[in-house]
Design a protein around this motif. Structure first.
Motif, short mmCIF file in Angstrom:
data_model
loop_
_atom_site.label_atom_id
_atom_site.label_comp_id
_atom_site.label_asym_id
_atom_site.label_seq_id
_atom_site.Cartn_x
_atom_site.Cartn_y
_atom_site.Cartn_z
N THR A 41 -4.45 6.77 1.25
CA THR A 41 -3.60 5.83 0.52
C THR A 41 -4.06 5.72 -0.93
O THR A 41 -5.07 6.30 -1.33
CB THR A 41 -3.66 4.43 1.18
N ILE A 68 0.84 -1.19 0.00
CA ILE A 68 0.00 0.00 0.00
C ILE A 68 0.88 1.25 0.00
O ILE A 68 1.96 1.27 0.62
CB ILE A 68 -0.94 0.00 1.23
N THR A 69 0.47 2.28 -0.73
CA THR A 69 1.17 3.57 -0.74
C THR A 69 0.43 4.55 0.14
O THR A 69 -0.76 4.80 -0.08
CB THR A 69 1.27 4.12 -2.18
N ILE A 70 1.10 5.08 1.14
CA ILE A 70 0.46 5.99 2.10
C ILE A 70 0.91 7.41 1.79
O ILE A 70 2.08 7.75 1.90
CB ILE A 70 0.83 5.60 3.54
#
Length: 391
Positions: A247, A225-227
């Motif tokens: 995200t 996941i990209t936060i």
């Protein structure tokens, strides 16, 4: 006939009253007949805006920064703008723009270093790299609460976090426990629990000792996941331990200081959340705004359910930054390449508002005419009595 006329006046009066109440009620929320109920594009049109900042001493003073590193200022809540980029290394991506809590020093985090202005962005100076402040790309800015003895935290693209307690004169590394080479996308703070949070390219991390050591909190978050952003409710007067993260897989929230993460009832799966703004104008801070590739969304139940703020944003536009400003912080600003305001100014000129207003005035006119005619109508003369004759 008198009953019918009285009933007609009653219906007209109640209709007028209902319409007036609806319009005034809408004005309070910025969406009524007398206020701009949708987004309105502002003067900064030929830009690719990415960041916003508002002077805490004067919310009429708004700053905006674009993808090329240019900074713009408005002294009248966004009506007119001036570019103030003297001293900045153009072109250079601008990742964060923030005033200190006293509103005296404006900091810019760019891909070519960290810069500061002490004269409302008229002149910019680079904070010279030292052994404790490397020459690198800076991506995040945060100031702990309080106008005295505040700490500045800055995040970098690969070299962790640094802090300063003297306005940026000296710096100290604050990255103990962060993964080597992790980029910092966002910083936040829970003032009640004294917890510093960092959204990084390697996950969510928390420090309880001013950045000396960090610990990961990823329970409930999917892998890879990209936060992009993190925000605490307590920083705006809300519930301690309540956090939001934006995200590339929607918005997640935690009610136990990061021990567990979960989506809300409206999951926003597949949306890319770029920024989070907790509405500090209410005591409970239950209202939250997010900027995303779906536009600007609003939740009134602490991030459980979401809906569009208003119409007026182009379809498919990404909102990169949100800010509250203007008198009484009544205006919501969105950086979506161009700058948009909600509620829009000049709402009275919108035909969608003029027509209902004309109807209200027309009903009022009818009521006034009916009342006036009834009041002025002469009474029928009483029938003459036959003369009394004496016998």
């Amino acid at each position: 006939m008198l009953i019918n006329r009285a009933w007609y006046r009653y219906v007209l009066g109640m209709t007028l009253l209902c319409l007036l109440l609806l319009s005034l009620g809408g004005c309070a929320s910025g969406s009524g007949l007398l206020g701009g109920g949708n987004w309105q594009a502002n003067g900064l049109q030929d830009t690719q805006l990415r960041v916003l900042a508002v002077n805490p001493n004067d919310p009429q003073q708004i700053y905006a920064g674009d993808e090329q590193g240019r900074v713009f200022i408005s002294a009248n809540a966004g009506q007119q703008w001036q570019e103030r980029s003297s001293g900045l290394p153009l072109p250079a991506a601008l990742y964060a723009l923030s005033l200190d809590n006293a509103g005296k020093r404006l900091y810019a985090a760019t891909e070519k270093g960290l810069f500061v202005s002490t004269d409302a962005a008229q002149h910019w100076q680079r904070l010279s790299p030292t052994s404790d402040l490397p020459a690198t790309s800076y991506t995040a800015l945060f100031f702990t609460p309080g106008t005295t003895a505040q700490t500045i935290y800055v995040g970098t693209v690969k070299q962790g976090i640094f802090s300063s307690t003297d306005g940026g004169t000296t710096w100290h590394a604050a990255s103990g426990g962060l993964p080597q080479g992790a980029g910092v996308n966002s910083l936040a703070f829970d003032p009640g629990l004294h917890q510093l949070w960092a959204a990084t390219t390697s996950g969510i991390y928390r420090s309880v000792d001013k950045g000396a050591s960090w610990r990961a909190f990823m329970n409930g978050l999917p892998a890879n996941i990209t936060i992009n952003a993190i925000q605490t409710a307590a920083s705006s007067g809300g519930t301690q331990g309540l956090l939001y993260i934006g995200t590339n897989q929607g918005l997640y929230r935690s009610q136990d200081a990061g021990a567990h993460w979960q989506r809300g009832e409206t999951p926003l799966v597949g949306s890319n959340i770029r920024t989070i703004l907790v509405d500090f104008r209410s005591g409970s801070s239950g209202t939250v705004y997010i900027g995303s590739d779906l536009g600007a969304l609003r939740s009134d139940d602490q991030g459980q359910n979401w809906q569009s703020v208003a119409s007026g944003l182009p379809k498919g536009v990404t909102v990169y930054a949100l800010a509250l400003g203007a008198t009484d912080y009544a205006q919501l600003y969105a950086a979506a390449d161009k700058l948009y305001l909600f509620p829009g100014i000049g709402g009275m000129s919108d035909p969608k508002r003029i027509v209902p207003l004309v109807l209200i005035l027309f009903f009022f006119y009818l009521l006034l005419r009916m009342t006036t005619r009834t009041r002025r109508r002469p009474r029928s003369p009483a029938p003459k009595q036959p003369p009394v004759t004496s016998r």
